[in-house]
Scaffold this motif. Structure first.
Motif, PDB file in Angstrom:
ATOM      1  N   PRO A 106       0.806  -1.230   0.000  1.00 47.60           N
ATOM      2  CA  PRO A 106       0.000   0.000   0.000  1.00 47.60           C
ATOM      3  C   PRO A 106       0.840   1.282   0.000  1.00 47.60           C
ATOM      4  N   LEU A 107       1.961   1.279   0.718  1.00 44.49           N
ATOM      5  CA  LEU A 107       2.798   2.485   0.775  1.00 44.49           C
ATOM      6  C   LEU A 107       3.444   2.768  -0.582  1.00 44.49           C
ATOM      7  N   VAL A 108       3.897   1.718  -1.257  1.00 48.04           N
ATOM      8  CA  VAL A 108       4.468   1.887  -2.596  1.00 48.04           C
ATOM      9  C   VAL A 108       3.386   2.377  -3.558  1.00 48.04           C
ATOM     10  N   PHE A 109       2.182   1.808  -3.439  1.00 52.17           N
ATOM     11  CA  PHE A 109       1.056   2.242  -4.275  1.00 52.17           C
ATOM     12  C   PHE A 109       0.794   3.729  -4.084  1.00 52.17           C
ATOM     13  N   LEU A 110       0.768   4.169  -2.822  1.00 52.78           N
ATOM     14  CA  LEU A 110       0.516   5.577  -2.532  1.00 52.78           C
ATOM     15  C   LEU A 110       1.599   6.470  -3.128  1.00 52.78           C
ATOM     16  N   ALA A 111       2.850   6.046  -3.010  1.00 52.02           N
ATOM     17  CA  ALA A 111       3.959   6.827  -3.573  1.00 52.02           C
ATOM     18  C   ALA A 111       3.833   6.939  -5.088  1.00 52.02           C
ATOM     19  N   LEU A 112       3.465   5.843  -5.740  1.00 50.73           N
ATOM     20  CA  LEU A 112       3.312   5.857  -7.201  1.00 50.73           C
ATOM     21  C   LEU A 112       2.143   6.743  -7.630  1.00 50.73           C
ATOM     22  N   VAL A 113       1.065   6.713  -6.866  1.00 50.21           N
ATOM     23  CA  VAL A 113      -0.090   7.566  -7.175  1.00 50.21           C
ATOM     24  C   VAL A 113       0.293   9.040  -7.079  1.00 50.21           C
ATOM     25  N   VAL A 114       1.029   9.386  -6.034  1.00 47.94           N
ATOM     26  CA  VAL A 114       1.462  10.777  -5.865  1.00 47.94           C
ATOM     27  C   VAL A 114       2.350  11.205  -7.031  1.00 47.94           C
ATOM     28  N   ILE A 115       3.295  10.351  -7.429  1.00 47.57           N
ATOM     29  CA  ILE A 115       4.185  10.657  -8.557  1.00 47.57           C
ATOM     30  C   ILE A 115       3.370  10.828  -9.833  1.00 47.57           C
ATOM     31  N   PHE A 116       2.403   9.922 -10.044  1.00 51.39           N
ATOM     32  CA  PHE A 116       1.566  10.007 -11.243  1.00 51.39           C
ATOM     33  C   PHE A 116       0.780  11.314 -11.267  1.00 51.39           C
ATOM     34  N   LEU A 117       0.182  11.681 -10.129  1.00 52.92           N
ATOM     35  CA  LEU A 117      -0.638  12.890 -10.076  1.00 52.92           C
ATOM     36  C   LEU A 117       0.195  14.147 -10.320  1.00 52.92           C
ATOM     37  N   ILE A 118       1.418  14.154  -9.808  1.00 53.79           N
ATOM     38  CA  ILE A 118       2.303  15.304 -10.054  1.00 53.79           C
ATOM     39  C   ILE A 118       2.614  15.420 -11.538  1.00 53.79           C
ATOM     40  N   GLU A 119       2.969  14.279 -12.152  1.00 53.99           N
ATOM     41  CA  GLU A 119       3.270  14.284 -13.591  1.00 53.99           C
ATOM     42  C   GLU A 119       2.047  14.710 -14.394  1.00 53.99           C
ATOM     43  N   PHE A 120       0.878  14.171 -14.020  1.00 55.66           N
ATOM     44  CA  PHE A 120      -0.343  14.474 -14.765  1.00 55.66           C
ATOM     45  C   PHE A 120      -0.718  15.945 -14.637  1.00 55.66           C
ATOM     46  N   ALA A 121      -0.533  16.504 -13.459  1.00 56.68           N
ATOM     47  CA  ALA A 121      -0.841  17.919 -13.250  1.00 56.68           C
ATOM     48  C   ALA A 121       0.033  18.806 -14.123  1.00 56.68           C
ATOM     49  N   ILE A 122       1.251  18.368 -14.384  1.00 59.81           N
ATOM     50  CA  ILE A 122       2.188  19.162 -15.179  1.00 59.81           C
ATOM     51  C   ILE A 122       1.951  18.998 -16.672  1.00 59.81           C
TER      52      ILE A 122
END
Length: 218
Positions: free
Chosen positions: A131-147
């Motif tokens: 779950p922690l790795v999943f959360l980290a990947l989601v955060v990275i994805f959202l940052i990239e997507f926002a940009i």
């Protein structure tokens, strides 16, 4: 013990593939839209193409189904290893099931071996296992997507980062060296499959023609 290990591996791989072959994007488009999503847009049966083609409800339902089947495949694989070969780390069965669930989603036996790209299926497996790795990947994805507003680029980035985060996670949790090697290999295979399925997206990214979320269909 060897026979039990072989049986556990075969059963984990088989259940993963059969579950993965239940492609919700295709089922939803055929049952509720009387259409086949693979004839539209990118030709994929994944959440992004469903969202772009049929709207938010269809995209959300596809996402939930794909994540759920990845998680269920992992739980069953883990249970099989725990029952048949308890001397082995149950997570090994889970990772094996995750790989074959992704293969089933990409090349589904029920739908002419043409499915989606496996990102959300792998995501469901990661959520169930780490779950922690999943959360980290989601955060990275959202940052990239926002940009960039490019879904495929975010998927490629988190796929590439996944093996690194996985090895860090299991090393931090004190996994045995043999388990760490097996899980590391499995995570690299999962990442490589997802990146390979995005090869056409990579080409469009190079050409500057990749779809940005919110753009009108060309």
């Amino acid at each position: 013990m060897v026979l039990k290990l072989i049986a556990a591996c075969v059963l984990a791989a088989l259940e993963g593939y059969l579950l993965g072959s239940i492609v919700f994007g295709i089922l939803i488009s055929k049952l509720f839209c009387h259409d086949d999503v693979r004839t539209h847009g990118s030709g994929s049966a994944g959440m992004t193409n469903m969202l772009r083609t049929y709207g938010a409800a269809a995209g959300a339902a596809t996402a939930i189904g794909d994540v759920a089947k990845g998680a269920v495949a992992v739980f069953i694989g883990e249970w099989l290893f725990g029952m048949l070969v308890p001397q082995f780390e149950p997570a090994c069965g889970a990772y094996l099931a995750a790989i074959f669930a992704a293969i089933g989603h990409m090349k589904p036996a029920w739908f002419g071996f043409h499915g989606g790209k496996g990102v959300l299926v792998c995501g469901g497996a990661i959520l169930a296992l780490q779950p922690l790795v999943f959360l980290a990947l989601v955060v990275i994805f959202l940052i990239e997507f926002a940009i960039t507003r490019i879904v495929s680029l975010g998927s490629i980035i988190i796929a590439a980062l996944y093996p690194i985060l996985t090895l860090c996670y299991w090393a931090w949790n004190g996994a045995e060296p043999a388990t760490l090697v097996f899980i590391g290999i499995c995570s690299v295979i999962m990442a490589a499959m997802v990146i390979y399925m995005h090869r056409s997206n990579i080409q469009r990214l190079r050409e500057g023609t990749e779809y940005r979320f919110g753009e009108k269909k060309k």
